[in-house]
Design an enzyme around this catalytic site. Structure first.
Site, PDB file in Angstrom:
ATOM      1  N   LYS A 191       0.716  -1.208  -0.005  1.00  0.00           N
ATOM      2  CA  LYS A 191      -0.040   0.016   0.195  1.00  0.00           C
ATOM      3  C   LYS A 191       0.907   1.393   0.006  1.00  0.00           C
ATOM      4  CE  LYS A 191      -4.265  -1.888   0.170  1.00  0.00           C
ATOM      5  NZ  LYS A 191      -3.887  -3.471  -0.042  1.00  0.00           N
TER       6      LYS A 191
HETATM    7  C1  LIG Z   1      -9.652  -2.358  -1.400  1.00  0.00           C
HETATM    8  C2  LIG Z   1      -8.919  -2.986  -0.350  1.00  0.00           C
HETATM    9  N1  LIG Z   1      -9.594  -2.922   0.955  1.00  0.00           N
HETATM   10  C3  LIG Z   1      -9.385  -3.779   1.754  1.00  0.00           C
HETATM   11  C4  LIG Z   1      -8.206  -4.410   1.904  1.00  0.00           C
HETATM   12  C5  LIG Z   1      -7.817  -5.250   2.969  1.00  0.00           C
HETATM   13  O1  LIG Z   1      -6.714  -4.602   3.903  1.00  0.00           O
HETATM   14  P1  LIG Z   1      -5.598  -5.636   4.439  1.00  0.00           P
HETATM   15  O2  LIG Z   1      -4.761  -6.552   3.597  1.00  0.00           O
HETATM   16  O3  LIG Z   1      -4.808  -4.690   5.429  1.00  0.00           O
HETATM   17  O4  LIG Z   1      -6.385  -6.421   5.422  1.00  0.00           O
HETATM   18  C6  LIG Z   1      -7.516  -4.421   0.735  1.00  0.00           C
HETATM   19  C7  LIG Z   1      -6.017  -5.210   0.731  1.00  0.00           C
HETATM   20  O5  LIG Z   1      -5.515  -5.655  -0.317  1.00  0.00           O
HETATM   21  C8  LIG Z   1      -7.774  -3.690  -0.424  1.00  0.00           C
HETATM   22  O6  LIG Z   1      -7.104  -3.573  -1.508  1.00  0.00           O
END
Ligand SMILES: Cc1ncc(COP(=O)(O)O)c(C=O)c1O
Length: 395
Positions: A191
């Protein structure tokens, strides 16, 4: 040997390492001063009144749905062109999940489709809007719609730490909660900034913020004035079913240190996007850059290249061509409504949402991360060009 280039990766420097080791040498590993400092820095970045740092973006979404009292018998709406967690958080809270397609101009949730859904099927309890690839969804319009039809709105800004948009002459940060009930960030290593694992829930509503904090710590209340039975300084009470979704001081120290470089990360991502756009313009008949709507200033999370015309069905071949050259692209995303779980358990029709299906069928995310050099980008460009040239010779 040629170094492998993945579609995204973190950039960790000596300052980050120092920040983390300082915490490791200190008294707090779990909830200590770095948590509050990271939350305060995220409040400064976005203008959100309350930020709660949590274990990851998925936990943030789950908590957002729970704090809005989403549960059994409720209906939640998600775009299909997103990571699973945007829809899963609704199912995790007990809701039935439905999907509304994305806008072909932005690849974010279509305001018209949400409006159409509300008018034809009745309003859902909650809608999740995703800032796809760092481009803000049309949050002001979706927020208006949420007040008109009576649904709650969660902004999934997992891709959009550092992105902004214009509203009534003012710059608004993604995640600010200005046009949502709650917003979430993710700090996964690919990210815009990372805390290793990590996420945050952001809101301007103090009651929602308090509920999020409680749900992230087992549903426990500690304030002596709010306890049914106070028995001594150790007293706390569990008033609802919660989770251990806290983010540690170690993670927050890394996140806080990374946040100091967000402007530099954003500028570098924008430079790389410009370099790609310029290079691929030579083949505008078959390569289309990601949509970039006016009036916003995204922190680009992904560079999603579209194959068009005679190249539209050659995505797998381009993927293999790049992989053979140690370039590891990625596909964002198989539309969530085509996943067996949503077909089998939520009645999703995998033929629905034609825009998401079309985007999925012909796009490939190129490497994009701040540590990439111009030479790395040029290697990707040369590989894509050599593929296109070979294809054109066959026509
Ligand atoms: C659009 C979106 N929402 C939520 C998430 C979830 O985040 P995490 O991987 O920190 O749980 C991601 C992660 O890839 C994402 O791309």
């Amino acid at each position: 040997m040629t170094e492998s280039l993945s579609y995204g990766r973190q950039q960790v420097d000596d300052d980050d390492i120092k920040a983390v080791t300082e915490v490791l040498r200190g008294d707090w590993l779990t909830t200590g001063p770095a948590v509050g400092a990271f939350e305060a820095a995220l409040e400064d970045l976005t203008g959100a009144a309350h930020v709660v740092a949590v274990a990851n973006g998925t936990a943030a979404l789950h908590l957002a749905a729970l704090a809005l009292d989403i549960g059994l018998g409720d209906l939640g709406l998600s775009p299909p062109l997103t990571f699973l967690a945007s829809a899963n958080c609704l199912a995790m809270a007990g809701a039935d999940v439905r999907f509304a397609d994305v806008d072909p101009a932005t690849w974010c949730l279509s305001v018209e489709e949400v409006d159409r859904y509300c008018r034809t099927s009745g309003p859902p309890a909650v809608v999740v809007a995703v800032d796809f690839a760092g481009v803000p969804a049309d949050l002001p319009a979706l927020f208006d719609l949420s007040r008109k039809h009576g649904f709650r709105l969660i902004e999934d800004a997992a891709h959009a730490v550092g992105s902004t948009y214009q509203f009534e002459g003012k710059t608004v940060a993604c995640g600010s909660g200005a046009h949502s009930d709650l917003a979430v960030f993710s700090f996964h290593p690919v990210k815009n900034i990372t805390s290793a694992e990590g996420g945050a829930v952001l809101t301007n509503d103090p009651e929602l913020a308090e509920r999020i904090r409680r749900l992230a710590t087992h549903g426990l209340v500690r304030d002596p004035r709010k306890l049914r039975r106070y028995e001594g300084p150790w007293s706390s009470e569990m008033v609802e079913l919660g989770y251990n979704y806290r983010l540690s001081d170690v993670h927050c120290a890394l996140g806080l240190s990374q946040l100091r470089r967000l402007d530099a990360f954003k500028a570098r991502r924008a430079e790389l996007v410009r370099r790609y756009n310029q290079a691929f313009a030579d083949h505008a008949d078959v390569l289309a850059p990601p949509p970039w709507p006016a009036g916003c200033d995204p922190c680009f999370h992904l560079y999603v290249l579209s194959l068009t015309g005679p190249l539209a069905d050659r995505r797998l071949d381009l993927f293999m061509h790049l992989q053979d050259r140690q370039i590891m692209p990625q596909v964002h995303y198989r539309p969530v409504h085509t996943q067996p779980y949503y077909v089998d358990r939520h009645g999703a029709d995998p033929e629905d949402c034609p825009v998401s299906l079309d985007v999925y069928a012909r796009t490939l995310s190129m490497p994009l991360f701040p540590a990439m050099s111009d030479a790395d980008a040029d290697r990707v460009i040369a590989a894509v060009r050599s593929f296109v040239k070979a294809e054109k010779r066959r026509w």
